[in-house]
Design a protein around this motif. Structure first.
Motif, short mmCIF file in Angstrom:
data_model
loop_
_atom_site.label_atom_id
_atom_site.label_comp_id
_atom_site.label_asym_id
_atom_site.label_seq_id
_atom_site.Cartn_x
_atom_site.Cartn_y
_atom_site.Cartn_z
N GLU A 204 0.88 -1.17 0.16
CA GLU A 204 0.02 0.17 0.19
C GLU A 204 0.96 1.33 0.11
OE1 GLU A 204 -3.10 -0.07 3.02
OE2 GLU A 204 -3.40 -2.38 2.66
N PRO A 207 1.00 3.53 -3.79
CA PRO A 207 -0.10 4.27 -3.98
C PRO A 207 -0.28 5.44 -3.15
CG PRO A 207 -1.04 1.79 -3.48
CD PRO A 207 0.69 2.02 -3.70
N SER A 208 0.12 5.16 -1.83
CA SER A 208 -0.31 6.22 -0.83
C SER A 208 0.81 7.45 -0.98
CB SER A 208 -0.04 5.72 0.42
OG SER A 208 -1.09 4.60 0.80
N LYS A 210 2.20 8.29 -4.04
CA LYS A 210 1.54 8.74 -5.28
C LYS A 210 0.47 9.64 -5.12
CE LYS A 210 1.50 7.61 -10.03
NZ LYS A 210 0.94 6.77 -11.16
N SER A 211 -0.46 9.35 -4.36
CA SER A 211 -1.83 10.26 -4.02
C SER A 211 -1.51 11.24 -3.01
CB SER A 211 -2.80 9.10 -3.41
OG SER A 211 -2.60 8.82 -2.18
N ALA A 213 -1.30 10.75 0.06
CA ALA A 213 -1.72 10.17 1.40
C ALA A 213 -0.49 10.22 2.61
CB ALA A 213 -2.65 9.12 1.28
#
Ligand code: CA
Length: 364
Positions: A204, A207-208, A210-211, A213
């Motif tokens: 995870e 993506p975290s 990249k976004s 988050a």
């Protein structure tokens, strides 16, 4: 058919010299004789370098050493249960074995942290020394047995990197409000410095990042970090990994399953884990160096060291976090005392051996 009846039937079979026939009539997983297949859940993506390949290698070693009588089927994180549910799955018998990192179970007991890595704790060799010769193994067995599990060291990453950051960290203020993925007690150290630390499974992180988050994340080191492609989502790569100076990874077995194995099968599992522990350390040592080269030369990653005053603050905060974690319950305090004594012993010898040697070698 109840286990009690099964056992009676097996004993009866043995007494009359027809054990093989008796075993054939009972539910196979409860007994040592005959071909068995165990389910191993893991906290890793399928075949992830080092982390995910270690359990696969353990399964291969066990199969080869038992001539295929004991097979281990590996489940990647999320296939049978989620990464962080692996321990409960084995504890309750949903799965037979797990492969993961003990500090993922710190919610059950803070003592688990010491069997993976703690901030400013042990290197890989020091962890081996404590567990194999300094009393660590006995404490680990006592701890795991409370949860119906027995666990073994079965991989080690060596010293990890400090992590990937989307901005430079030049002062302690830069940690304030930083959203960082860092599990174990290292995450608590980050929180004390004002960061918002989270523990995410490896899969995870990208993506975290990249976004947006999260702003930063530690994972392992160049070999594993290159595989996830973190250089695509963060520019600065910090060293050293103060929080994981030699992360020991582990294989756990449901205690009833363990007791149902023959002594030979138990010894084979112990040896497969020990062999993989040694082999992964060599592999990480070799492949981290080559992957770092790729990250820097090909992907133009900016490698940075934490400034001495940052390292000092991290050390002071880590010392407090360890003392407080150890004070949570008497058993964790006992583990901490044993860990500290063994580390002091290793450091005393290291100060006269590896430390001056590697320093002198670099200067020549
Ligand atoms: Ca890590």
């Amino acid at each position: 058919m109840s286990k009690k009846i099964n056992r009676r039937r097996l004993i009866g079979g043995l007494a009359t010299g027809t054990a093989a026939a008796a075993v054939g009539t009972v539910s196979a997983p409860a007994y040592a004789q005959g071909k068995r297949r165990l389910k191993m859940v893991t906290t890793w993506p399928k075949n992830f370098p080092g982390l995910g390949t270690a359990p696969e290698n353990i399964a291969k070693r066990v199969s080869a050493m038992t001539d295929g009588q004991l097979e281990i089927k590996i489940y990647a994180a999320g296939e049978l249960v989620g990464a962080f549910e692996s321990f409960d799955a084995v504890s309750t018998g949903t799965a037979d074995m797990y492969n993961g990192a003990e500090y993922y179970w710190q919610g059950k007991s803070a003592a688990f942290n010491f069997f993976t890595a703690v901030p400013f704790g042990m290197t890989a060799q020091e962890l081996n020394a404590w567990i194999d010769f300094g009393g660590g193994r006995q404490l680990w067995e006592s701890l795991s047995a409370k949860f119906n599990v027995i666990a073994f060291q079965s991989a080690n990453t060596g010293v990890q990197m400090g992590g990937w950051f989307n901005k430079e960290i030049t002062s302690l203020d830069d940690f304030k409000g930083l959203k960082i993925r860092m599990p174990g007690l290292g995450g608590e150290v980050m929180r004390r410095l004002g960061a918002a630390a989270v523990s995410l499974p490896g899969g995870e992180i990208f993506p975290s990042m990249k976004s947006g988050a999260i702003d930063a994340s530690e994972w392992v080191g160049p070999w594993n970090d290159l595989a996830f492609g973190f250089h695509q989502v963060a520019k600065y790569y910090y060293c050293p990994g103060f929080h994981e100076p030699g992360a020991g990874l582990s294989t756990g077995v449901n205690l009833e399953v363990w007791q149902s194995l023959s002594e030979s099968q138990r010894e084979i599992i112990r040896n497969a884990c020990a062999a993989e522990n040694a082999s992964t350390m060599s592999e990480y040592n070799y492949k981290n160096a080559t992957a770092l080269n790729t990250l820097v030369k090909k992907h133009k990653v900016q490698v940075r060291s934490f400034a001495p005053e940052i390292m000092q603050a991290l050390k002071q905060t880590s010392d407090k976090v360890l003392v407080e974690a150890a004070a949570k319950d008497p058993f964790t305090a006992k583990v901490f005392e044993s860990f500290k004594a063994s580390l002091a012993n290793s450091m005393e010898w290291g100060a006269l051996s590896e430390e001056p040697y590697t320093l002198a070698r670099r200067k020549v």
